[in-house]
Motif scaffolding. Structure first.
Motif, PDB file in Angstrom:
ATOM      1  N   TYR A 259       0.818  -1.212   0.000  1.00  0.00           N
ATOM      2  CA  TYR A 259       0.000   0.000   0.000  1.00  0.00           C
ATOM      3  C   TYR A 259       0.858   1.271   0.000  1.00  0.00           C
ATOM      4  O   TYR A 259       0.358   2.354  -0.322  1.00  0.00           O
ATOM      5  N   TRP A 260       2.124   1.161   0.357  1.00  0.00           N
ATOM      6  CA  TRP A 260       3.009   2.328   0.371  1.00  0.00           C
ATOM      7  C   TRP A 260       4.173   2.188  -0.607  1.00  0.00           C
ATOM      8  O   TRP A 260       4.564   3.152  -1.251  1.00  0.00           O
ATOM      9  N   PHE A 261       4.717   0.979  -0.771  1.00  0.00           N
ATOM     10  CA  PHE A 261       5.956   0.813  -1.519  1.00  0.00           C
ATOM     11  C   PHE A 261       5.764   0.361  -2.957  1.00  0.00           C
ATOM     12  O   PHE A 261       6.678   0.498  -3.766  1.00  0.00           O
ATOM     13  N   ASP A 262       4.607  -0.164  -3.322  1.00  0.00           N
ATOM     14  CA  ASP A 262       4.384  -0.633  -4.686  1.00  0.00           C
ATOM     15  C   ASP A 262       4.387   0.536  -5.670  1.00  0.00           C
ATOM     16  O   ASP A 262       4.168   1.695  -5.296  1.00  0.00           O
ATOM     17  N   GLY A 263       4.597   0.204  -6.946  1.00  0.00           N
ATOM     18  CA  GLY A 263       4.647   1.249  -7.969  1.00  0.00           C
ATOM     19  C   GLY A 263       3.356   2.032  -8.105  1.00  0.00           C
ATOM     20  O   GLY A 263       3.374   3.200  -8.510  1.00  0.00           O
TER      21      GLY A 263
ATOM     22  N   TYR B  55       0.504   5.840  -0.745  1.00  0.00           N
ATOM     23  CA  TYR B  55       1.523   6.791  -1.199  1.00  0.00           C
ATOM     24  C   TYR B  55       0.911   7.860  -2.102  1.00  0.00           C
ATOM     25  O   TYR B  55       1.144   9.058  -1.928  1.00  0.00           O
ATOM     26  N   ALA B  56       0.092   7.426  -3.065  1.00  0.00           N
ATOM     27  CA  ALA B  56      -0.527   8.380  -3.994  1.00  0.00           C
ATOM     28  C   ALA B  56      -1.439   9.350  -3.254  1.00  0.00           C
ATOM     29  O   ALA B  56      -1.435  10.559  -3.527  1.00  0.00           O
ATOM     30  N   LEU B  57      -2.213   8.836  -2.299  1.00  0.00           N
ATOM     31  CA  LEU B  57      -3.151   9.695  -1.573  1.00  0.00           C
ATOM     32  C   LEU B  57      -2.412  10.669  -0.672  1.00  0.00           C
ATOM     33  O   LEU B  57      -2.795  11.848  -0.571  1.00  0.00           O
TER      34      LEU B  57
ATOM     35  N   LYS C 140       0.583  11.898  -1.126  1.00  0.00           N
ATOM     36  CA  LYS C 140       1.185  12.931  -1.983  1.00  0.00           C
ATOM     37  C   LYS C 140       0.117  13.910  -2.456  1.00  0.00           C
ATOM     38  O   LYS C 140       0.329  15.135  -2.453  1.00  0.00           O
ATOM     39  N   GLN C 141      -1.030  13.382  -2.851  1.00  0.00           N
ATOM     40  CA  GLN C 141      -2.108  14.235  -3.358  1.00  0.00           C
ATOM     41  C   GLN C 141      -2.613  15.198  -2.287  1.00  0.00           C
ATOM     42  O   GLN C 141      -2.839  16.379  -2.559  1.00  0.00           O
ATOM     43  N   GLU C 142      -2.781  14.704  -1.070  1.00  0.00           N
ATOM     44  CA  GLU C 142      -3.341  15.517   0.007  1.00  0.00           C
ATOM     45  C   GLU C 142      -2.276  16.236   0.835  1.00  0.00           C
ATOM     46  O   GLU C 142      -2.610  16.963   1.765  1.00  0.00           O
ATOM     47  N   GLU C 143      -0.995  16.004   0.494  1.00  0.00           N
ATOM     48  CA  GLU C 143       0.125  16.661   1.182  1.00  0.00           C
ATOM     49  C   GLU C 143       0.103  16.393   2.686  1.00  0.00           C
ATOM     50  O   GLU C 143       0.344  17.268   3.507  1.00  0.00           O
ATOM     51  N   TRP C 144      -0.183  15.135   3.034  1.00  0.00           N
ATOM     52  CA  TRP C 144      -0.191  14.749   4.439  1.00  0.00           C
ATOM     53  C   TRP C 144       1.231  14.632   4.969  1.00  0.00           C
ATOM     54  O   TRP C 144       2.148  14.242   4.246  1.00  0.00           O
TER      55      TRP C 144
ATOM     56  N   ALA D 144       8.903  10.846   0.880  1.00  0.00           N
ATOM     57  CA  ALA D 144       7.528  11.345   1.018  1.00  0.00           C
ATOM     58  C   ALA D 144       7.024  11.307   2.450  1.00  0.00           C
ATOM     59  O   ALA D 144       5.964  11.867   2.740  1.00  0.00           O
ATOM     60  N   SER D 145       7.741  10.647   3.333  1.00  0.00           N
ATOM     61  CA  SER D 145       7.328  10.597   4.739  1.00  0.00           C
ATOM     62  C   SER D 145       8.147  11.579   5.551  1.00  0.00           C
ATOM     63  O   SER D 145       9.268  11.930   5.173  1.00  0.00           O
ATOM     64  N   MET D 146       7.579  12.022   6.677  1.00  0.00           N
ATOM     65  CA  MET D 146       8.383  12.865   7.570  1.00  0.00           C
ATOM     66  C   MET D 146       9.375  11.989   8.342  1.00  0.00           C
ATOM     67  O   MET D 146      10.439  12.450   8.728  1.00  0.00           O
ATOM     68  N   THR D 147       9.031  10.731   8.554  1.00  0.00           N
ATOM     69  CA  THR D 147       9.954   9.740   9.097  1.00  0.00           C
ATOM     70  C   THR D 147       9.463   8.361   8.698  1.00  0.00           C
ATOM     71  O   THR D 147       8.257   8.115   8.641  1.00  0.00           O
TER      72      THR D 147
END
Length: 780
Positions: free
Chosen positions: A356-360, A365-367, A369-373, A524-527
């Motif tokens: 859910y985070w590392f796949d292409g 990950y997509a969500l 990035k889109q929502e700038e969380w 893309a993560s803060m940590t």
């Protein structure tokens, strides 16, 4: 547990919301419809936008950034284009196939987005009216289909405010929720009277990494409570660290259950915390085998009409695990899988699989990035991520699958499949060895593959009802292959396996180093905290996974003592393939001798099923009175559970298993449920052509002759340490561990064994007493 959200006031400060999220919340209606229609790739979508924008005149503005407040709600986004001379705002969408096949609910969403941008432009630029246009670009033909409406500013304002009002109640609720949650988490107390040995060190490392926006790689032994030690500091520092979401990622389904339990323990006093579990579609589906659209599935029919009530019910549940989601979804006659995806926006902690985070095409990950969380990511049992990520960025193609696809392909598509087959066989015709690795995919083969993919995409766009069976499966495989072929570099290899009498031909893009693909995920993560009981050497995982150079490191000392585990290297037994016939009698005799001296439950690990079966047959012949049970290939879940269940308290017998298999990690057998283990292998991967290619490529990429260690030694010894870790699970446990092979005493191997082990030596003819301790490596 049901709980009502806190009351909000009109003065409550509200959160930002993107145009996309606002419209997705309030404008979707009707059925779910996921009938397969090949969509343009992200690159094709970007190229399509640029093509449309390039066709416009000099007064055309591209990617117009807009932001507008409404009663405290700030809506932001970028309009694809605005023609200042014609006063026309455009929302550009790309597609394949028949325009009429575009879903009605998608069209409603597109209109909502376009009209929202129309009002924002009217407001910002004081315009009395604008033309609002949906521009649909056919990727294949380059033709545009334009739907256009002339809209007054007043009509657009009414439309915009209606969307905002639908969202406002939720926006207020969420703002209050986050305020209350921050207060609760800020006052969170550690759930135990004190920290276990090593637990505080890990927790402090996680807190420092999050506070300084760094990643962390941590090795910590089993039994210290890693789930609490990693989740508690991130929850406790939620407000100070500015966290929007916490993603807890696991490699296996069993890991999600452990994570949910640990998170519940860490946050037991934070009643507002919403925890969501994401489950794979095939496991969540209530009607397996049916397509995801209203004509086939009752849970898809009218999904968006019933979603608001289901969403309101779900948000009142503190813990949305799979069972709770299923219950809520069926109560409102909506799909559990897609309700779970909807609830990601309204949950604080999400527990999910790695992909859910590392796949292409990772959803989280997509969500994010889109929502700038601002997200914190925990990667549990992170030693598994390397092989999982390699699989995510690899693409095999089987000749048998191609032939099955051709047999069901329509006449118009078959010539492109035939051309691909010819180029495939031409590549392998002059191939002298069964297996050959290449740096590049030959141009003719790649062109034939792209032609076949394009033809299949056009076919499915024209006839989506045929998107099933071997033809669709081959299309997906070929599409993944084509995408990875475009990105082929020294992190991957193109492989050709020639047909033999036993196997069909095969082509593959095999990823060796997933680091180039994963770096964007860490950025893309803060940590991101990667933690495991076996995650050393750190440099190996940092290189292979692509962790940032400033990644922090924590290695927690084991709470176990040397006297708890009697570790012995058996120096007169070789587990090399050529030596097994000679070593087998010694090996089984020592297992039998150990059992006779202290009857109880033991596990014996072997490098392969062939070796396991040979050892088991001999042991049963020599020791018929000793109970035994064995791992078999392709065991079902019930069979695996039965295998583990044989390790009863005060039980007796020997379980035979494969090193690195289902029973080498992830099973907990404390106390006398397991009192010893025998490991008849260094766990080294087989020395074959494929692994030698990997060794050579890793040598070239990382230098310092690290290819052998990265390909063979480190992966092998990790499996050994994991298997050995089944014996000592608590500070009260005691047991014995025999390592069969003199190579375990070699300095470079001994250095990779846990520091708390006191490793002695013994011989099978004197197994009752170890030899003197191994000499210092410098004397060998």
């Amino acid at each position: 547990m049901n709980s009502s959200p806190p009351a909000a006031t009109d003065t409550t400060p509200l959160q930002n919301v993107s145009v996309r999220a606002l419209c997705a919340f309030g404008a979707k209606a009707g059925d779910l419809d996921f009938r397969f229609v090949p969509a343009p790739s992200a690159q094709e979508g970007v190229a399509g936008h640029l093509l449309v924008q390039a066709r416009r005149g000099a007064d055309y503005e591209c990617e117009v950034s807009l932001s507008l407040a409404f009663e405290g709600l700030r809506v932001r986004g970028r309009a694809d284009g605005f023609d200042a001379e014609r006063l026309r705002v455009e929302e550009i969408k790309t597609f394949r196939g028949e325009f009429a096949a575009l879903r009605a609910n998608h069209r409603a969403l597109h209109w909502a987005q376009a009209k929202t941008y129309g009002w924002m432009l009217c407001c910002v630029r004081a315009l009395p009216a604008v033309d609002v246009a949906l521009v649909y670009l056919d990727i294949a033909s380059g033709e545009e289909t334009v739907l256009e409406e002339h809209c007054s500013a007043e009509a657009l304002r009414t439309h915009f405010e209606a969307l905002c009002h639908r969202y406002m109640a939720w926006a207020r609720q969420e703002t209050v929720h986050r305020t209350v949650l921050a207060q609760e988490l800020g006052a969170l107390a550690f759930p135990h009277a004190g920290f276990r040995a090593g637990q505080r060190e890990l927790a402090e490392g996680v807190y420092r990494a999050a506070s300084t926006r760094r990643c962390l790689i941590a090795q910590a032994p089993t039994g210290i409570g890693k789930t609490v030690a990693t989740t508690f500091p991130l929850l406790r520092g939620w407000a100070n660290q500015g966290t929007d979401k916490l993603f807890f990622l696991t490699a296996k389904t069993s890991g999600r259950a452990i994570a949910l339990e640990g998170i519940g323990l860490s946050a037991q006093s934070a009643k507002s915390l919403r925890v969501l579990e994401l489950t794979a579609r095939e496991k969540a589906c209530e009607y397996p085998g049916r397509a995801c659209h209203g004509d086939a599935c009752p849970l898809a029919r009218g999904f968006y009409d019933r979603l608001p009530a289901a969403r309101a019910d779900a948000v009142g549940q503190r813990r949305l695990d799979t069972a709770t989601l299923h219950r809520v979804a069926l109560a409102h006659t909506v799909c559990p899988y897609f309700l779970a995806q909807e609830m990601v926006r309204w949950s604080d902690v999400i527990v999910a699989d790695y992909n859910y985070w590392f796949d292409g095409s990772a959803f989280l990950y997509a969500l994010a990035k889109q929502e700038e969380w601002q997200v914190a990511v925990l990667v549990d049992e992170a030693h598994n991520l390397l092989e999982r990520a390699r699989g995510m960025y690899s693409a095999p193609l089987d000749l048998a699958a191609l032939d099955q696809a051709r047999a069901t392909a329509p006449a118009g598509v078959r010539p492109t499949i035939d051309r691909l087959r010819r180029e495939w066989l031409a590549l392998q015709r002059d191939q002298s060895d069964t297996y050959v690795a290449h740096d590049d995919v030959p141009e003719r083969l790649q062109a034939a593959l792209q032609e076949a993919v394009a033809a299949l995409a056009e076919h499915f766009a024209q006839a989506p009802e045929t998107a099933q069976g071997p033809l669709q499966r081959f299309f997906f495989d070929a599409l993944q292959f084509a995408r990875l072929a475009d990105a082929l570099a020294d992190h991957s290899v193109f492989e050709s396996l020639r047909p033999t009498t036993d196997t069909a031909g095969r082509l593959a893009i095999r990823n060796l180093v997933p680091a180039p693909f994963l770096r964007a995920r860490f950025a893309a993560s803060m940590t991101t905290v990667c933690f495991s009981g076996t995650l050393a050497p750190f440099a190996f995982y940092r290189d292979m996974l692509g962790l940032p150079q400033n990644t922090a490191e924590v290695e927690v000392a084991s709470p176990f003592q040397a006297h708890q585990l009697d570790v012995r290297v058996v120096t007169d037994v070789s587990t090399r393939y050529r030596d097994r016939p000679r070593s087998l009698p010694q090996l089984t005799a020592l297992i039998g001798h150990t059992y006779a001296r202290r009857p109880g439950n033991y596990l014996a690990f072997f490098s392969s099923f062939e070796f396991l079966e040979q050892a088991h047959a001999r042991f049963v012949h020599e020791h018929p009175s000793v109970p035994t049970w064995t791992q078999s290939t392709a065991m079902r879940e019930a069979e695996r559970e039965a295998f583990v269940a044989r390790f009863r308290v005060e039980g007796r017998g020997v379980g035979f298993a494969v090193l690195g298999g289902a029973f080498g990690e992830g099973i907990d057998l404390p106390g006398d449920r397991l009192i010893g283990a025998f490991i008849a292998s260094l766990g080294l991967p087989q020395h074959d052509a494929m692994n030698e290619v990997m060794r050579e490529r890793l040598d070239a990429r990382f230098g310092d002759a690290r290819g052998y260690d990265y390909t063979y030694l480190y992966p092998g010894l990790r499996k050994v340490v994991q298997a050995a870790g089944r014996v000592i699970r608590t500070e009260q446990d005691a047991g014995v561990l025999y390592l069969f092979d003199e190579r375990f005493a070699w300095p470079e191997v001994h250095a990779l064994l846990p520091a708390w082990w006191a490793v002695g030596r013994c011989r099978t003819d004197a197994a009752h007493a170890p030899d003197d301790p191994a000499p210092h490596p410098s004397s060998q």
